[in-house]
Motif scaffolding. Sequence first.
Motif, PDB file in Angstrom:
ATOM      1  N   SER A  68      10.225  31.706  19.075  1.00 38.85           N
ATOM      2  CA  SER A  68      11.126  32.859  18.853  1.00 38.85           C
ATOM      3  C   SER A  68      11.619  33.287  20.253  1.00 38.85           C
ATOM      4  O   SER A  68      10.887  33.637  20.994  1.00 38.85           O
ATOM      5  CB  SER A  68      10.760  33.794  17.967  1.00 38.85           C
ATOM      6  OG  SER A  68      10.612  33.335  16.476  1.00 38.85           O
ATOM      7  N   GLU A  69      12.959  33.524  20.248  1.00 40.48           N
ATOM      8  CA  GLU A  69      13.544  34.048  21.346  1.00 40.48           C
ATOM      9  C   GLU A  69      14.487  35.102  20.814  1.00 40.48           C
ATOM     10  O   GLU A  69      14.868  35.353  19.666  1.00 40.48           O
ATOM     11  CB  GLU A  69      14.337  33.049  22.372  1.00 40.48           C
ATOM     12  CG  GLU A  69      13.273  31.995  23.106  1.00 40.48           C
ATOM     13  CD  GLU A  69      14.067  30.968  24.057  1.00 40.48           C
ATOM     14  OE1 GLU A  69      15.062  31.102  23.931  1.00 40.48           O
ATOM     15  OE2 GLU A  69      13.338  30.252  24.456  1.00 40.48           O
ATOM     16  N   LYS A  70      14.863  35.902  21.750  1.00 41.99           N
ATOM     17  CA  LYS A  70      15.890  37.066  21.333  1.00 41.99           C
ATOM     18  C   LYS A  70      16.966  36.502  20.447  1.00 41.99           C
ATOM     19  O   LYS A  70      17.281  37.236  19.627  1.00 41.99           O
ATOM     20  CB  LYS A  70      16.439  37.755  22.659  1.00 41.99           C
ATOM     21  CG  LYS A  70      17.175  39.176  22.144  1.00 41.99           C
ATOM     22  CD  LYS A  70      17.463  39.836  23.349  1.00 41.99           C
ATOM     23  CE  LYS A  70      18.284  40.833  23.000  1.00 41.99           C
ATOM     24  NZ  LYS A  70      18.568  41.990  24.193  1.00 41.99           N
ATOM     25  N   LYS A  71      17.887  35.515  20.658  1.00 41.66           N
ATOM     26  CA  LYS A  71      18.974  34.839  20.069  1.00 41.66           C
ATOM     27  C   LYS A  71      18.875  33.709  19.274  1.00 41.66           C
ATOM     28  O   LYS A  71      19.767  33.070  18.780  1.00 41.66           O
ATOM     29  CB  LYS A  71      20.215  35.139  20.850  1.00 41.66           C
ATOM     30  CG  LYS A  71      20.595  36.431  21.360  1.00 41.66           C
ATOM     31  CD  LYS A  71      21.613  36.439  22.101  1.00 41.66           C
ATOM     32  CE  LYS A  71      22.001  38.015  22.702  1.00 41.66           C
ATOM     33  NZ  LYS A  71      23.332  37.885  23.432  1.00 41.66           N
ATOM     34  N   THR A  99      19.917  33.060  15.799  1.00 42.70           N
ATOM     35  CA  THR A  99      19.450  33.894  15.073  1.00 42.70           C
ATOM     36  C   THR A  99      20.538  35.140  14.997  1.00 42.70           C
ATOM     37  O   THR A  99      20.313  36.239  14.089  1.00 42.70           O
ATOM     38  CB  THR A  99      18.100  34.737  15.223  1.00 42.70           C
ATOM     39  OG1 THR A  99      18.213  34.954  16.701  1.00 42.70           O
ATOM     40  CG2 THR A  99      17.015  33.302  15.164  1.00 42.70           C
ATOM     41  N   GLU A 100      21.522  35.163  15.920  1.00 41.82           N
ATOM     42  CA  GLU A 100      22.595  36.074  15.695  1.00 41.82           C
ATOM     43  C   GLU A 100      23.845  35.347  15.485  1.00 41.82           C
ATOM     44  O   GLU A 100      24.273  34.226  16.214  1.00 41.82           O
ATOM     45  CB  GLU A 100      22.467  36.840  17.149  1.00 41.82           C
ATOM     46  CG  GLU A 100      21.435  37.805  17.141  1.00 41.82           C
ATOM     47  CD  GLU A 100      21.461  38.677  18.547  1.00 41.82           C
ATOM     48  OE1 GLU A 100      22.558  38.548  19.264  1.00 41.82           O
ATOM     49  OE2 GLU A 100      20.696  39.408  18.721  1.00 41.82           O
ATOM     50  N   SER A 101      24.753  36.138  14.832  1.00 44.20           N
ATOM     51  CA  SER A 101      25.939  35.448  14.776  1.00 44.20           C
ATOM     52  C   SER A 101      26.970  35.610  16.055  1.00 44.20           C
ATOM     53  O   SER A 101      26.731  36.540  16.738  1.00 44.20           O
ATOM     54  CB  SER A 101      27.016  35.884  13.693  1.00 44.20           C
ATOM     55  OG  SER A 101      27.078  37.532  13.703  1.00 44.20           O
ATOM     56  N   ILE A 102      27.646  34.401  16.544  1.00 40.37           N
ATOM     57  CA  ILE A 102      28.411  34.570  17.676  1.00 40.37           C
ATOM     58  C   ILE A 102      29.701  35.480  17.746  1.00 40.37           C
ATOM     59  O   ILE A 102      30.400  35.446  16.471  1.00 40.37           O
ATOM     60  CB  ILE A 102      28.836  33.158  18.010  1.00 40.37           C
ATOM     61  CG1 ILE A 102      27.198  32.578  18.337  1.00 40.37           C
ATOM     62  CG2 ILE A 102      29.541  33.135  19.225  1.00 40.37           C
ATOM     63  CD1 ILE A 102      27.531  31.165  18.508  1.00 40.37           C
TER      64      ILE A 102
END
Length: 106
Positions: free
Chosen positions: A80-83, A103-106
């Motif tokens: 896992s990384e931040k995004k 893991t984040e929407s762009i």
Amino acid sequence: MTVKVNQNLCNGCNGIAESRCEAVCPGNLMTRDAEQLAYIRSSKDCWDCMACVKACPQQALQTKLPFQLAGYGSKLVPKSEKKQIHWTLTHPDGKVETFTIPTESI
């Protein structure tokens, strides 16, 4: 599927009151032994959500995939990384595949 703990990599989250895998398991199945190393109380009760696998900073947890999905002995390990999460799938023959999932929407 179930979670397998690599006891050589697990550090018990350095002895904090509740390890990351314990904190995120929705079934309250992850715990630690007397040496503070993680283990699953009952693999048959595991929901296969992989929350603990993704939360482990040591990459000490992995998901053992059933042979119908990837061949007997395959394993899936995230980093896992931040995004994003980098998944590494290792097949029984040693072939390695990697996948990156944001893991984040762009």
